[in-house]
Design a protein around this motif. Structure first.
Motif, PDB file in Angstrom:
ATOM      1  N   LEU A  11      39.474 -42.857 -25.717  1.00 10.99           N
ATOM      2  CA  LEU A  11      39.898 -44.141 -25.172  1.00 10.99           C
ATOM      3  C   LEU A  11      41.420 -44.208 -25.166  1.00 10.99           C
ATOM      4  O   LEU A  11      42.064 -43.902 -26.166  1.00 10.99           O
ATOM      5  N   VAL A  12      41.983 -44.619 -24.032  1.00 13.77           N
ATOM      6  CA  VAL A  12      43.426 -44.742 -23.913  1.00 13.77           C
ATOM      7  C   VAL A  12      43.748 -45.956 -23.047  1.00 13.77           C
ATOM      8  O   VAL A  12      42.970 -46.325 -22.167  1.00 13.77           O
ATOM      9  N   GLN A  13      44.879 -46.592 -23.295  1.00 18.08           N
ATOM     10  CA  GLN A  13      45.282 -47.751 -22.502  1.00 18.08           C
ATOM     11  C   GLN A  13      45.867 -47.328 -21.161  1.00 18.08           C
ATOM     12  O   GLN A  13      46.427 -46.237 -21.026  1.00 18.08           O
ATOM     13  N   ALA A  14      45.735 -48.184 -20.171  1.00 19.91           N
ATOM     14  CA  ALA A  14      46.324 -47.923 -18.863  1.00 19.91           C
ATOM     15  C   ALA A  14      47.813 -47.645 -19.009  1.00 19.91           C
ATOM     16  O   ALA A  14      48.506 -48.322 -19.766  1.00 19.91           O
ATOM     17  N   GLY A  15      48.289 -46.646 -18.282  1.00 20.08           N
ATOM     18  CA  GLY A  15      49.680 -46.241 -18.373  1.00 20.08           C
ATOM     19  C   GLY A  15      49.932 -45.163 -19.400  1.00 20.08           C
ATOM     20  O   GLY A  15      51.021 -44.577 -19.428  1.00 20.08           O
ATOM     21  N   GLY A  16      48.945 -44.880 -20.213  1.00 22.36           N
ATOM     22  CA  GLY A  16      49.082 -43.880 -21.253  1.00 22.36           C
ATOM     23  C   GLY A  16      48.817 -42.473 -20.762  1.00 22.36           C
ATOM     24  O   GLY A  16      48.560 -42.247 -19.578  1.00 22.36           O
ATOM     25  N   SER A  17      48.864 -41.526 -21.692  1.00 25.98           N
ATOM     26  CA  SER A  17      48.682 -40.118 -21.372  1.00 25.98           C
ATOM     27  C   SER A  17      47.614 -39.495 -22.252  1.00 25.98           C
ATOM     28  O   SER A  17      47.340 -39.962 -23.359  1.00 25.98           O
ATOM     29  N   LEU A  18      47.040 -38.417 -21.749  1.00 21.43           N
ATOM     30  CA  LEU A  18      46.006 -37.699 -22.469  1.00 21.43           C
ATOM     31  C   LEU A  18      46.028 -36.251 -22.012  1.00 21.43           C
ATOM     32  O   LEU A  18      46.300 -35.975 -20.841  1.00 21.43           O
ATOM     33  N   ALA A  92      36.002 -41.561 -16.479  1.00 16.74           N
ATOM     34  CA  ALA A  92      34.928 -40.681 -16.027  1.00 16.74           C
ATOM     35  C   ALA A  92      34.659 -39.629 -17.093  1.00 16.74           C
ATOM     36  O   ALA A  92      35.418 -39.495 -18.057  1.00 16.74           O
ATOM     37  N   VAL A  93      33.584 -38.887 -16.902  1.00 14.93           N
ATOM     38  CA  VAL A  93      33.364 -37.687 -17.683  1.00 14.93           C
ATOM     39  C   VAL A  93      34.078 -36.559 -16.954  1.00 14.93           C
ATOM     40  O   VAL A  93      33.862 -36.355 -15.757  1.00 14.93           O
ATOM     41  N   TYR A  94      34.921 -35.841 -17.658  1.00 15.94           N
ATOM     42  CA  TYR A  94      35.688 -34.757 -17.060  1.00 15.94           C
ATOM     43  C   TYR A  94      35.067 -33.412 -17.429  1.00 15.94           C
ATOM     44  O   TYR A  94      34.780 -33.153 -18.598  1.00 15.94           O
ATOM     45  N   TYR A  95      34.879 -32.573 -16.414  1.00 15.06           N
ATOM     46  CA  TYR A  95      34.246 -31.275 -16.591  1.00 15.06           C
ATOM     47  C   TYR A  95      35.191 -30.136 -16.237  1.00 15.06           C
ATOM     48  O   TYR A  95      35.904 -30.201 -15.240  1.00 15.06           O
ATOM     49  N   CYS A  96      35.148 -29.107 -17.033  1.00 17.80           N
ATOM     50  CA  CYS A  96      35.859 -27.869 -16.762  1.00 17.80           C
ATOM     51  C   CYS A  96      34.886 -26.907 -16.096  1.00 17.80           C
ATOM     52  O   CYS A  96      33.703 -26.871 -16.451  1.00 17.80           O
ATOM     53  N   ALA A  97      35.358 -26.137 -15.125  1.00 12.87           N
ATOM     54  CA  ALA A  97      34.504 -25.201 -14.420  1.00 12.87           C
ATOM     55  C   ALA A  97      35.221 -23.882 -14.165  1.00 12.87           C
ATOM     56  O   ALA A  97      36.444 -23.852 -14.020  1.00 12.87           O
ATOM     57  N   ALA A  98      34.453 -22.800 -14.102  1.00 16.16           N
ATOM     58  CA  ALA A  98      34.995 -21.460 -13.876  1.00 16.16           C
ATOM     59  C   ALA A  98      34.390 -20.844 -12.623  1.00 16.16           C
ATOM     60  O   ALA A  98      33.191 -20.975 -12.378  1.00 16.16           O
ATOM     61  N   SER A  99      35.234 -20.176 -11.861  1.00 16.05           N
ATOM     62  CA  SER A  99      34.823 -19.508 -10.629  1.00 16.05           C
ATOM     63  C   SER A  99      35.262 -18.057 -10.667  1.00 16.05           C
ATOM     64  O   SER A  99      36.340 -17.750 -11.181  1.00 16.05           O
ATOM     65  N   GLN A 100      34.459 -17.169 -10.105  1.00 14.56           N
ATOM     66  CA  GLN A 100      34.830 -15.762 -10.036  1.00 14.56           C
ATOM     67  C   GLN A 100      35.827 -15.477  -8.924  1.00 14.56           C
ATOM     68  O   GLN A 100      36.270 -14.345  -8.779  1.00 14.56           O
ATOM     69  N   ARG A 101      36.190 -16.500  -8.172  1.00 13.66           N
ATOM     70  CA  ARG A 101      37.221 -16.371  -7.159  1.00 13.66           C
ATOM     71  C   ARG A 101      38.591 -16.179  -7.802  1.00 13.66           C
ATOM     72  O   ARG A 101      38.797 -16.487  -8.976  1.00 13.66           O
ATOM     73  N   VAL A 102      39.519 -15.711  -7.010  1.00 16.15           N
ATOM     74  CA  VAL A 102      40.896 -15.620  -7.468  1.00 16.15           C
ATOM     75  C   VAL A 102      41.546 -17.002  -7.429  1.00 16.15           C
ATOM     76  O   VAL A 102      42.310 -17.378  -8.322  1.00 16.15           O
ATOM     77  N   GLY A 117      31.361 -31.429 -20.577  1.00 16.42           N
ATOM     78  CA  GLY A 117      32.063 -32.640 -20.221  1.00 16.42           C
ATOM     79  C   GLY A 117      32.661 -33.361 -21.416  1.00 16.42           C
ATOM     80  O   GLY A 117      32.172 -33.248 -22.540  1.00 16.42           O
ATOM     81  N   THR A 118      33.727 -34.109 -21.163  1.00 19.85           N
ATOM     82  CA  THR A 118      34.347 -34.928 -22.198  1.00 19.85           C
ATOM     83  C   THR A 118      34.695 -36.284 -21.588  1.00 19.85           C
ATOM     84  O   THR A 118      35.206 -36.365 -20.473  1.00 19.85           O
ATOM     85  N   GLN A 119      34.385 -37.348 -22.306  1.00 22.66           N
ATOM     86  CA  GLN A 119      34.547 -38.704 -21.784  1.00 22.66           C
ATOM     87  C   GLN A 119      35.987 -39.184 -21.904  1.00 22.66           C
ATOM     88  O   GLN A 119      36.580 -39.144 -22.986  1.00 22.66           O
ATOM     89  N   VAL A 120      36.521 -39.661 -20.793  1.00 19.70           N
ATOM     90  CA  VAL A 120      37.834 -40.291 -20.764  1.00 19.70           C
ATOM     91  C   VAL A 120      37.633 -41.742 -20.347  1.00 19.70           C
ATOM     92  O   VAL A 120      37.066 -42.013 -19.291  1.00 19.70           O
ATOM     93  N   THR A 121      38.095 -42.665 -21.168  1.00 21.49           N
ATOM     94  CA  THR A 121      37.984 -44.080 -20.862  1.00 21.49           C
ATOM     95  C   THR A 121      39.368 -44.705 -20.889  1.00 21.49           C
ATOM     96  O   THR A 121      40.071 -44.615 -21.897  1.00 21.49           O
ATOM     97  N   VAL A 122      39.747 -45.332 -19.784  1.00 21.96           N
ATOM     98  CA  VAL A 122      41.055 -45.963 -19.661  1.00 21.96           C
ATOM     99  C   VAL A 122      40.859 -47.470 -19.609  1.00 21.96           C
ATOM    100  O   VAL A 122      40.227 -47.989 -18.686  1.00 21.96           O
TER     101      VAL A 122
END
Length: 124
Positions: A11-18, A92-102, A117-122
């Motif tokens: 959880l972070v306030q609007a205008g903040g960073s993560l 949103a829930v943020y997801y990391c993904a990997a591709s075999q592409r360059v 996934g990891t939850q980010v709430t602003v």
């Protein structure tokens, strides 16, 4: 072949960073282009940012340009998403993904591996 684990969402306030992190295991991170996607309730998963295998080339969704930065440290097998000037609509829930592409794609279907996934709430 590869496992991805996201962390850093909170959880972070609007205008903040993560800063989100994605730890890569099973294979070396340098074998994959990487991407960050997010999904809010009731919406489709959307592209946020992508980075090439070597970290030289990056691209971003228009909604996050100028605010978010994707980076990677292949020696640490880790990909990052620095998020500044956060807005409630970034929640949103943020997801990391990997591709075999360059080079990373904006399309979820072109990524073969996903984190949990990891939850980010602003808050406003």
């Amino acid at each position: 072949q590869v496992q991805l684990v996201e962390s850093g969402g909170e959880l972070v306030q609007a205008g903040g960073s993560l800063r989100l992190s994605c730890a890569v295991s099973g294979r070396t991170a340098s074998s994959y282009a990487m991407g960050w996607f997010r999904q809010a309730p009731g919406k489709e998963r959307e592209f946020v940012a992508a980075i090439s295998r070597g970290g030289v080339n990056t691209n971003y969704a228009d909604s996050v340009k100028g605010r978010f930065t994707i980076s990677r440290d292949n020696a640490k097998n880790t990909v990052y998403l620095q998020m500044n000037s956060l807005k409630p609509e970034d929640t949103a829930v943020y997801y990391c993904a990997a591709s075999q592409r360059v080079y990373g794609s904006t399309r979820p279907a072109e990524y073969g591996y996903w984190g949990q996934g990891t939850q980010v709430t602003v808050s406003s």
